[in-house]
Design an enzyme around this catalytic site. Structure first.
Site, PDB file in Angstrom:
ATOM      1  N   MET A  19       0.932  -1.170  -0.144  1.00 57.70           N
ATOM      2  CA  MET A  19       0.022   0.026  -0.105  1.00 57.70           C
ATOM      3  C   MET A  19       0.919   1.216  -0.038  1.00 57.70           C
ATOM      4  SD  MET A  19      -3.375  -1.040   2.097  1.00 57.70           S
ATOM      5  CE  MET A  19      -2.700  -0.588   3.738  1.00 57.70           C
ATOM      6  N   GLN A  27      -2.399 -12.235   8.057  1.00 55.26           N
ATOM      7  CA  GLN A  27      -2.484 -12.032   6.589  1.00 55.26           C
ATOM      8  C   GLN A  27      -1.898 -12.902   5.708  1.00 55.26           C
ATOM      9  OE1 GLN A  27      -2.406  -7.887   4.335  1.00 55.26           O
ATOM     10  NE2 GLN A  27      -0.326  -8.469   4.157  1.00 55.26           N
ATOM     11  N   HIS A  47       9.240   0.952   3.117  1.00 56.29           N
ATOM     12  CA  HIS A  47      10.270   1.128   4.355  1.00 56.29           C
ATOM     13  C   HIS A  47      11.179  -0.355   3.902  1.00 56.29           C
ATOM     14  CE1 HIS A  47       7.982  -2.340   6.089  1.00 56.29           C
ATOM     15  NE2 HIS A  47       6.938  -1.304   6.159  1.00 56.29           N
ATOM     16  N   GLU A  48      12.189  -0.534   4.714  1.00 58.16           N
ATOM     17  CA  GLU A  48      13.349  -1.589   4.493  1.00 58.16           C
ATOM     18  C   GLU A  48      12.392  -2.774   4.413  1.00 58.16           C
ATOM     19  OE1 GLU A  48      16.492  -3.108   3.423  1.00 58.16           O
ATOM     20  OE2 GLU A  48      16.248  -0.709   3.397  1.00 58.16           O
ATOM     21  N   LYS A  91       5.663 -10.232   9.391  1.00 58.84           N
ATOM     22  CA  LYS A  91       5.228  -9.024  10.767  1.00 58.84           C
ATOM     23  C   LYS A  91       3.554  -9.180  10.371  1.00 58.84           C
ATOM     24  CE  LYS A  91       3.880  -5.187  10.224  1.00 58.84           C
ATOM     25  NZ  LYS A  91       3.088  -3.884  10.750  1.00 58.84           N
ATOM     26  N   HIS A 125       9.522  -3.687   3.164  1.00 58.24           N
ATOM     27  CA  HIS A 125       9.197  -3.765   1.671  1.00 58.24           C
ATOM     28  C   HIS A 125      10.391  -4.055   0.874  1.00 58.24           C
ATOM     29  CE1 HIS A 125       5.782  -0.899   3.062  1.00 58.24           C
ATOM     30  NE2 HIS A 125       5.012  -2.063   2.776  1.00 58.24           N
ATOM     31  N   ARG A 134       2.984   2.364   9.185  1.00 61.37           N
ATOM     32  CA  ARG A 134       2.257   2.975  10.398  1.00 61.37           C
ATOM     33  C   ARG A 134       3.222   3.754  11.356  1.00 61.37           C
ATOM     34  NH1 ARG A 134      -3.146   1.579  10.691  1.00 61.37           N
ATOM     35  NH2 ARG A 134      -3.642   0.383   9.011  1.00 61.37           N
ATOM     36  N   SER A 193       7.175  -0.758   9.698  1.00 63.53           N
ATOM     37  CA  SER A 193       5.652  -0.743   9.369  1.00 63.53           C
ATOM     38  C   SER A 193       5.440   0.744   8.716  1.00 63.53           C
ATOM     39  CB  SER A 193       4.937  -0.881  10.566  1.00 63.53           C
ATOM     40  OG  SER A 193       3.591  -0.478  10.274  1.00 63.53           O
ATOM     41  N   GLN A 238     -10.088  -2.456   2.787  1.00 62.69           N
ATOM     42  CA  GLN A 238      -9.479  -3.069   3.982  1.00 62.69           C
ATOM     43  C   GLN A 238      -9.343  -2.116   5.272  1.00 62.69           C
ATOM     44  OE1 GLN A 238      -5.683  -4.232   1.951  1.00 62.69           O
ATOM     45  NE2 GLN A 238      -4.752  -3.927   3.700  1.00 62.69           N
TER      46      GLN A 238
HETATM   47  O1  PAF Z   1       0.197  -5.667   3.325  1.00 60.15           O
HETATM   48  C1  PAF Z   1      -0.098  -5.026   2.803  1.00 60.15           C
HETATM   49  O2  PAF Z   1       0.291  -4.001   2.567  1.00 60.15           O
HETATM   50  C2  PAF Z   1      -1.741  -4.824   2.324  1.00 60.15           C
HETATM   51  O3  PAF Z   1      -2.626  -5.665   3.010  1.00 60.15           O
HETATM   52  C3  PAF Z   1      -1.821  -5.551   1.063  1.00 60.15           C
HETATM   53  C4  PAF Z   1      -1.460  -7.163   1.037  1.00 60.15           C
HETATM   54  C5  PAF Z   1      -0.866  -4.743  -0.147  1.00 60.15           C
HETATM   55  C6  PAF Z   1      -3.303  -5.636   0.335  1.00 60.15           C
HETATM   56  O4  PAF Z   1      -3.830  -4.374   0.283  1.00 60.15           O
END
Ligand code: PAF
Length: 285
Positions: free
Chosen positions: A34, A157, A38-39, A153, A41, A191, A189, A65
């Site tokens: 989304m 999911q 950050h590191e 993390k 990703h 966030r 994160s 979501q």
């Molecule tokens: O982990 C996330 O950033 C989101 O939940 C995802 C998997 C990209 C789905 O929108």
């Protein structure tokens, strides 16, 4: 020189890139995000780079979501920086569709994984995983990845998406990747950007609580209630930390355990100020 890669915004453009890749026999790796990279990703992108011919990073703040409008509104959106970071980490292209492209007028089809989504984050965010599964399923259809990379993390999911792929016989391989942490233990994160300096200083309490519980398991403790109370006691060092949940579950099906055996996850969600943070640690009992 700053790296730059194509940023596609329509499903047709993305499908054309996929068709071209398939025509030359190229494998495709997808990192679904989304944004606000950050590191954590970037480690997923690097893992995808190592195993695939074409690496796609999707950047889409998925309204489906979010349970709270304010949370969606406050979610950071920094597409230019994200495209540059994706390129530097080795991605070949970014797919960043507008909301109307993913959810056209009259959209009415949802993907719902049952049971696994009921506890942990699902309890306080009842529509969250329906939104995640639906958008991930759509991204899989649009990008046709051979492999898709998700961070540990977001343990619930990861488990839910893995189950969806298995249950619906999808061809993609889900590749779990380890949580990346700041030097003080805070799990990376998007966030974390929302924490003010005081909250940022308090946030590592999540990891301290998890590692305290892990140490107890390593010392022989098997009683989930005792471990949860040890976690609560560490979290209480930060009076403003508001616990959403502390769960100890079997790693393979996320069912709660009273007595630990085999591989378990100790997982928690805690609000620091207005920011809800999650983290988990894997233990072997
Ligand atoms: O982990 C996330 O950033 C989101 O939940 C995802 C998997 C990209 C789905 O929108």
């Amino acid at each position: 020189m700053t790296a730059s890669i194509p940023c596609l915004s329509t499903i047709d453009e993305m499908r054309a890139a996929v068709d071209e890749a398939h025509a030359r026999g190229a494998s495709i790796g997808l990192v679904a995000t989304m944004g606000a990279l950050h590191e954590g990703h970037l480690s997923l992108i690097r893992a995808a780079r190592a195993e695939n011919d074409l690496v796609v990073v999707s950047i889409f703040v998925n309204p489906a979501q979010f349970d709270e409008k304010d949370d969606l509104r406050r979610y950071p959106r920094v597409l230019e920086d994200d495209s540059r970071l994706s390129a530097e980490a080795g991605a070949d292209l970014v797919f960043s569709p507008p909301v109307g492209e993913m959810y056209p007028e009259g959209f009415a089809t949802w993907v719902q994984v049952e049971e696994l989504t009921e506890g942990m984050c699902g309890r306080s965010r009842p529509r969250h995983f329906r939104g995640v599964c639906t958008v991930v399923m759509k991204l899989f259809h649009i990008c046709s990845p051979d492999r898709a990379y998700f961070g540990e993390k977001d343990a619930q999911q990861l488990a839910v998406i893995t189950r969806m792929v298995r249950d619906l016989d999808m061809r993609v391989t889900i590749v779990p990747c380890p949580t990346v942490r700041e030097p003080d233990g805070l799990a990376m994160s998007s966030r974390n950007r929302r924490l003010n300096p005081e909250e940022r200083a308090e946030a590592p309490v999540l990891y301290r609580a998890l590692t305290a519980a892990r140490d107890r398991v390593q010392a022989g403790e098997r009683d989930a209630a005792v471990l949860k109370s040890a976690i609560r006691s560490v979290l209480s060092e930060v009076p403003t930390a508001e616990i959403d949940y502390i769960e100890i579950v079997r790693a393979h099906d996320l069912s709660s355990v009273a007595t630990l055996s085999g591989t378990c996850l100790i997982a928690l969600a805690v609000r620091i100020g207005r920011t809800r943070l999650i983290d988990n640690i894997r233990v072997r009992a």
